[in-house]
Design a protein around this motif. Structure first.
Motif, short mmCIF file in Angstrom:
data_model
loop_
_atom_site.label_atom_id
_atom_site.label_comp_id
_atom_site.label_asym_id
_atom_site.label_seq_id
_atom_site.Cartn_x
_atom_site.Cartn_y
_atom_site.Cartn_z
N TYR A 225 0.81 -1.27 -0.06
CA TYR A 225 -0.06 0.15 -0.02
C TYR A 225 0.66 1.30 -0.06
O TYR A 225 0.16 2.32 -0.29
CB TYR A 225 -0.93 0.15 1.14
N GLY A 226 2.09 1.04 0.20
CA GLY A 226 2.93 2.40 0.31
C GLY A 226 3.24 2.76 -1.10
O GLY A 226 3.44 2.01 -1.98
N GLY A 227 3.75 4.08 -1.03
CA GLY A 227 4.01 4.72 -2.31
C GLY A 227 3.28 4.60 -3.49
O GLY A 227 3.74 4.39 -4.66
N HIS A 228 1.99 4.56 -3.18
CA HIS A 228 0.99 4.17 -4.12
C HIS A 228 0.67 5.40 -5.12
O HIS A 228 0.12 4.82 -6.43
CB HIS A 228 -0.39 3.83 -3.50
N CYS A 389 8.33 6.78 3.23
CA CYS A 389 6.95 6.29 2.89
C CYS A 389 5.90 7.24 3.83
O CYS A 389 5.87 7.13 5.00
CB CYS A 389 6.67 4.84 3.06
N GLU A 390 5.20 7.97 3.21
CA GLU A 390 4.32 8.91 3.79
C GLU A 390 3.08 8.08 4.49
O GLU A 390 2.86 6.96 4.08
CB GLU A 390 3.89 10.14 3.30
N PRO A 391 2.57 8.64 5.34
CA PRO A 391 1.26 7.74 5.81
C PRO A 391 0.25 7.55 4.91
O PRO A 391 -0.02 8.36 3.89
CB PRO A 391 0.51 8.67 6.82
N VAL A 392 -0.47 6.33 4.76
CA VAL A 392 -1.45 6.10 3.82
C VAL A 392 -2.80 6.69 4.52
O VAL A 392 -3.35 5.98 5.52
CB VAL A 392 -1.59 4.68 3.62
N VAL A 393 -3.24 7.70 4.16
CA VAL A 393 -4.61 8.60 4.61
C VAL A 393 -5.69 8.15 3.82
O VAL A 393 -6.83 8.44 4.36
CB VAL A 393 -4.45 10.02 5.01
N ASN A 394 -5.85 7.69 2.77
CA ASN A 394 -7.00 7.38 1.96
C ASN A 394 -6.83 5.91 1.47
O ASN A 394 -6.71 5.61 0.28
CB ASN A 394 -7.09 8.22 0.91
N PHE A 395 -7.05 4.93 2.74
CA PHE A 395 -6.76 3.59 2.19
C PHE A 395 -7.75 2.79 1.07
O PHE A 395 -7.22 2.24 0.32
CB PHE A 395 -6.84 2.57 3.51
N PRO A 414 -9.01 2.81 7.25
CA PRO A 414 -7.88 3.01 8.29
C PRO A 414 -6.72 3.92 7.75
O PRO A 414 -6.27 4.01 6.70
CB PRO A 414 -7.38 1.66 8.63
N VAL A 415 -5.91 4.50 8.75
CA VAL A 415 -4.69 5.05 8.35
C VAL A 415 -3.71 4.18 8.53
O VAL A 415 -3.64 3.41 9.55
CB VAL A 415 -4.43 6.50 9.23
N ILE A 416 -2.55 4.03 8.02
CA ILE A 416 -1.36 3.21 8.01
C ILE A 416 0.00 4.28 8.22
O ILE A 416 0.09 5.34 7.37
CB ILE A 416 -1.05 2.30 6.58
N GLN A 417 0.60 4.11 9.26
CA GLN A 417 1.58 4.80 9.55
C GLN A 417 2.96 4.10 9.51
O GLN A 417 3.03 2.98 10.27
CB GLN A 417 1.48 5.48 11.02
N PHE A 418 3.88 4.58 8.87
CA PHE A 418 5.18 3.74 8.82
C PHE A 418 6.33 4.28 9.69
O PHE A 418 6.15 5.44 9.81
CB PHE A 418 5.87 3.66 7.31
#
Length: 552
Positions: A225-228, A389-395, A414-418
């Motif tokens: 999901y990162g760097g999408h 990799c910034e947070p995924v805020v629009n999963f 959900p938010v994904i925080q790395f």
């Protein structure tokens, strides 16, 4: 915005849909669902994240318990690791949090604070020295990796007994992905790989609003999901790109260069989440020799090579044994770009080849390596991420882009925080990996304490009217702002990594290596210590982001 450093490493990639949120809410806490948090990864950074977030349960900002999922695929070693005091402050200063005091006191008790470090040439002459015991310089705690992990586990166990943390390990600790069919607008469960990679997964019993990816360089959540989103903006960095953008040391200035263009491309996603070979191997060992047996081990030192990515470093440490006795070890590190040594499977022969490669280097390098058993010398290929990799805020938006099909929920998911190496694995030359990761865990807790304390009841769904005790939009804005602030710290570390690479670990036949040998090092020998020592102290402070914090 994308920021590039040497070798094409990018430290930022911004998705345009995630940037702007209106802030609303009063000053009082609201009734409703508290933030539910899962931490994926039970290593040092994952454990530190759980410890830093646990006090937010007591304050009513997070709905406990925090679930930590640990696949336990890697065991800790007895090789020494360094943690700078910037990562220890969060534990040390939390006097009213018992688990933090347990972690801090155990690490300090089993480690050694380095008093100074010197920089030498292969002939043995001292190029410069830095004092780490002064009031203005950070402290470096050196301890065995197993002791560090043990201290964090002991502290987390205290939180487990209080009901603030639940550890999921073994079969139920390996996370494959996040559920992509959640009907809730702001949360989703995790998919557990219980029966192997080719078998169906099981959903976790709880769903989560915030999922912290602390599962290392090869993070499955980062890869998926990162760097999408690849954005069309000006490229900045040390390498020119194919389109001619970028320039030497043209690092980010924070300016927004206009609108962005969102696209999805498999090749772009692979680039955004991929790793980069740093073209050398790292060999590590704990030497049992003592200061009484061998001269020259009074303080830590680095020896800067002249070609072939060759460098040597050693740091003394003392630790307490089970019976209370103290034992001395000297952890040493060798870096070298030599495919023959790396491909040698006979451990004794490989050790001989290492000694031969460094045969002309000063003592006590030979004594340290000779005294280390061949089977206790670890070897790793130096790797790094090209991008942060910034947070995924629009999963849900990301899932829609990947799968090309609608998602059930009407919110962002959900938010994904790395954090740690899943955020960005950097070149190991400065040995700040654990420091940066634990700092990030503390920064995450600080951000959550700010944005969750401004309460406003928010409807989670128009169908069942589930209420949230936090503003999900404010949460996303705060985590994005936190990401921007962490970039300044990351930039400091990356800049210093590039400088040390040029000065202390040049590649064979490189112009930078020639300049270092013929110009920079002779000048260093001639420069008085009264000038060199404060300069190197400032470089250390800068690499840890301390100078930029002082300006703030």
């Amino acid at each position: 915005m994308k920021y590039l450093l040497a070798g094409g490493r990018q430290i930022s990639s911004r998705c345009c849909w995630s940037r702007y949120y209106s802030i609303s809410g009063g000053n009082t806490k609201s009734a409703g669902e508290r933030l539910r948090v899962a931490v994926v990864g039970g290593g040092g950074v994952g454990l530190a994240t759980a410890l830093h977030l646990a006090p937010l349960i007591k304050s009513g900002l997070i709905g406990g318990p925090i679930d930590v999922y640990d696949a336990a695929e890697q065991q800790s070693s007895t090789i020494g690791v360094g943690i700078w005091s910037t990562a220890l402050y969060g534990f040390r200063d939390s006097k009213d949090v018992d688990s933090h005091q347990i972690a801090y006191n155990d690490m300090v008790r089993n480690g050694t604070f380095s008093q100074g470090v010197g920089f030498r040439s292969p002939r043995g002459d001292w190029l410069a020295e830095s004092n780490l015991s002064g009031s203005e310089t950070p402290d470096l705690l050196f301890l065995r990796q197993s002791d560090m992990i043990g201290a964090l586990r002991k502290a987390v166990h205290h939180e487990v007994q209080l009901g603030n943390v639940v550890m999921h390990s073994g079969t139920y600790g390996k996370i494959r992905s996040i559920s992509e069919d959640s009907p809730d607008p702001w949360s989703a469960s995790l998919e557990i790989e219980t029966n192997g990679p080719d078998k169906p997964t099981e959903k976790t019993a709880r769903d989560y609003h915030l999922i912290v990816a602390a599962d290392g360089m090869n993070s499955v959540l980062r890869k998926t999901y990162g760097g999408h989103v690849i954005t069309k903006r000006r490229f900045l960095g040390t390498n020119n790109l194919e389109d001619g953008s970028g320039g030497p040391m043209d690092l980010p200035d924070g300016r927004n260069n206009g609108e962005v263009e969102e696209t999805w491309a498999t090749s772009g996603h692979a680039e955004a989440t991929g790793t980069q070979d740093r073209h050398y191997h790292v060999f590590r060992g704990n030497s049992p020799v003592t200061r009484q047996e061998v001269k020259g081990l009074e303080k830590a030192f680095q020896t800067w090579g002249e070609s072939g990515n060759m460098r040597f470093a050693t740091v003394p440490m003392e630790f307490t044994l089970a019976g209370g006795a103290t034992e001395e070890r000297h952890t040493w590190f060798i870096t070298i770009d030599d495919s023959k040594i790396a491909s040698e499977h006979d451990l004794a022969r490989r050790k001989e080849m290492l000694l031969n490669a460094f045969r002309d280097w000063h003592d006590p390098i030979r004594q340290l390596v000779e005294a280390t058993p061949p089977d206790e010398i670890l070897m790793d290929r130096a790797m790094a991420h090209k991008h942060s990799c910034e947070p995924v805020v629009n999963f849900n938006g990301v899932v829609h882009s990947i799968r090309k099909k609608p998602v059930p929920a009407n919110g962002n998911g959900p938010v994904i925080q790395f954090v740690g190496d899943s955020f960005m694995t950097v070149d190991p030359i400065l040995a700040q990996g654990y420091t940066f990761g634990i700092e990030g865990a503390a920064a995450l807790a600080q951000s959550l304490s700010v944005c969750l304390d401004v309460g406003k009841t928010v409807s989670s769904s128009t169908s069942n009217q589930r209420q949230l005790a936090f503003d999900p939009h404010l949460l996303r804005k705060e985590l994005l702002d936190r990401y921007d602030k962490r970039l300044s710290r990351l930039i400091c570390e990356l800049r210093c990594s590039e400088i040390v690479q040029v000065l202390g670990q040049p590649t064979k036949g490189s112009l930078s290596g020639l300049i270092s040998r013929r110009i920079i090092r002779p000048l260093m020998r001639l420069t008085p210590d009264a000038i060199k020592t404060p300069f190197f102290n400032r470089v250390m402070q800068y690499s840890l982001g301390l100078l930029s914090r002082q300006k703030e």
